[in-house]
Design an enzyme around this catalytic site. Structure first.
Site, PDB file in Angstrom:
ATOM      1  N   CYS A 271       0.812  -1.226   0.000  1.00 29.53           N
ATOM      2  CA  CYS A 271       0.000   0.000   0.000  1.00 29.53           C
ATOM      3  C   CYS A 271       0.846   1.277   0.000  1.00 29.53           C
ATOM      4  O   CYS A 271       0.634   2.183  -0.814  1.00 29.53           O
ATOM      5  CB  CYS A 271      -0.983  -0.011   1.170  1.00 29.53           C
ATOM      6  N   HIS A 319      -2.737   1.198   6.925  1.00 25.56           N
ATOM      7  CA  HIS A 319      -3.039   1.166   5.489  1.00 25.56           C
ATOM      8  C   HIS A 319      -3.136   2.592   4.963  1.00 25.56           C
ATOM      9  O   HIS A 319      -3.518   3.508   5.695  1.00 25.56           O
ATOM     10  CB  HIS A 319      -4.348   0.414   5.226  1.00 25.56           C
ATOM     11  N   HIS A 331      -5.705   2.141  -4.381  1.00 25.32           N
ATOM     12  CA  HIS A 331      -4.825   1.544  -3.372  1.00 25.32           C
ATOM     13  C   HIS A 331      -4.440   0.130  -3.775  1.00 25.32           C
ATOM     14  O   HIS A 331      -5.026  -0.475  -4.685  1.00 25.32           O
ATOM     15  CB  HIS A 331      -5.496   1.550  -1.995  1.00 25.32           C
TER      16      HIS A 331
END
Length: 357
Positions: A271, A319, A331
């Site tokens: 990520c 994240h 993402h």
């Protein structure tokens, strides 16, 4: 390893009380898994992949630190080599001076001048003596300073190696945790039949859609769109920058590429690898990990979010994604998934940060 977290969400229709997944399959009976049982699996997978993401951030941070520590040690080694060369040069100069004094019978320069019959030679010699004494003093001072520096460099290098070794152990520990969490998740998924996997994927989409709908229903998206429209028409600071547009375009170009923990491209990403590389491509280097992006970059209100800003998720900043406008983000979600566009509110938002602010 597979502990059922809390109470499962209620199924749309009454279902028998589900059993926790076991090594023999997702349910204690031999029939297809119920919706409630698959919901338990979904929650467990979320937990496992979340823990893997936390460990990935720790691994990435350790790797980034190791690179800096290695560079510092290399720099120290260069300074030690240069210092040793300078030390040898100074010792050679001191040795030459000692040999010259020996050749004159050990008489001090002042005595040699007093024995001279030529006054002009005496005066010229006096100047050379003064220069020589100053040069000798300077050489001795430099010699002492170089020796002190070398001792300090050696201590710093030794400490650097110790830190590097400790950091290596931390990275190995994080790598082990990542591997274990992903293996546990893969084992859990492997217990499902193909139709159960498809139903599980649908449950994941439904959960994300519910979260996105709840987020939009707060009216936050209207505020975001209004802020962006105002910025664009007024030309005030806050409108999407060229760098932000470039970062978004670069991130979108990676759609479909697989997630891989610790990866920064060009073929796979985690990520924060995606977000950091996107902004690097736009000419704005940012921290490597989601936690450091949250800690170091300028924070902005969610209502002021604009394309290119980074949305940090979960209370532990485990994240990160990039806002692309219209309530969406791009993402790299987790192992087994690819870079994709999803609803910005489909996961719990911790906050928003702006690179280059």
């Amino acid at each position: 390893m597979l502990v059922v977290p809390g109470t499962a969400a209620a199924a749309p229709t009454p279902e028998p009380t589900p059993s926790a997944p076991s090594a023999s399959g997702p349910a204690s009976n031999s029939g297809p898994a119920t919706t409630a049982e698959l919901e338990i699996v979904r929650i467990q997978l979320d937990d496992l992949y979340h823990d893997a993401a936390v460990a990935t951030d720790a691994y990435n941070a350790a790797e980034e630190l190791a690179d800096r520590q290695s560079a510092e040690i290399v720099d120290l080694a260069g300074q030690i080599v240069a210092g040793e060369e300078k030390l040898a040069e100074l010792k050679a100069q001191a040795g030459a001076a000692a040999r010259a004094q020996y050749r004159t019978g050990g008489l001090p320069p002042e005595a040699q001048l007093m024995l001279s019959d030529d006054p002009r030679q005496f005066l010229d010699g006096a100047g050379r003596i003064l220069q020589g004494e100053r040069a000798t003093d300077k050489t001795l001072a430099e010699l002492e300073q170089i020796q002190d520096d070398l001792e300090l460099y050696a201590k710093d290098a030794s400490a650097g190696w110790e830190k590097l070794e400790a950091n290596r152990k931390a990275k190995d520990k994080a790598k082990k945790e990542i591997t274990e969490q992903i293996a546990a998740a893969e084992q859990l998924e492997s217990q499902l039949e193909q139709d159960e996997k498809e139903r599980l994927a649908e449950l994941e989409r439904q959960a994300a859609a519910r979260a996105q709908t709840a987020w939009v229903d707060t009216g936050i998206l209207d505020e975001i769109n209004e802020t962006n429209e105002t910025d664009e028409t007024s030309g005030i600071a806050g409108g999407t920058t060229t760098a932000g547009e470039q970062a978004v375009a670069w991130a979108k170009d990676q759609l479909g590429k697989a997630y891989e923990w610790g990866a920064e491209g060009p073929d796979t990403f985690d990520c924060s690898g995606l977000t950091s590389e996107a902004w690097a491509a736009a000419g704005t280097p940012i921290p490597r990990t989601s936690q450091e992006q949250w800690r170091q970059l300028t924070r902005v209100d969610v209502a002021d979010m604009r394309p290119g800003d980074l949305i940090v998720y979960n209370s532990d900043a485990s994240h990160v994604a990039m806002y692309v406008g219209d309530g969406s983000m791009v993402h790299s979600p987790r192992p087994g998934r690819t870079v994709t566009i999803a609803g910005a509110g489909s996961m719990p938002i911790l906050g928003v940060v702006r690179p280059g602010a």
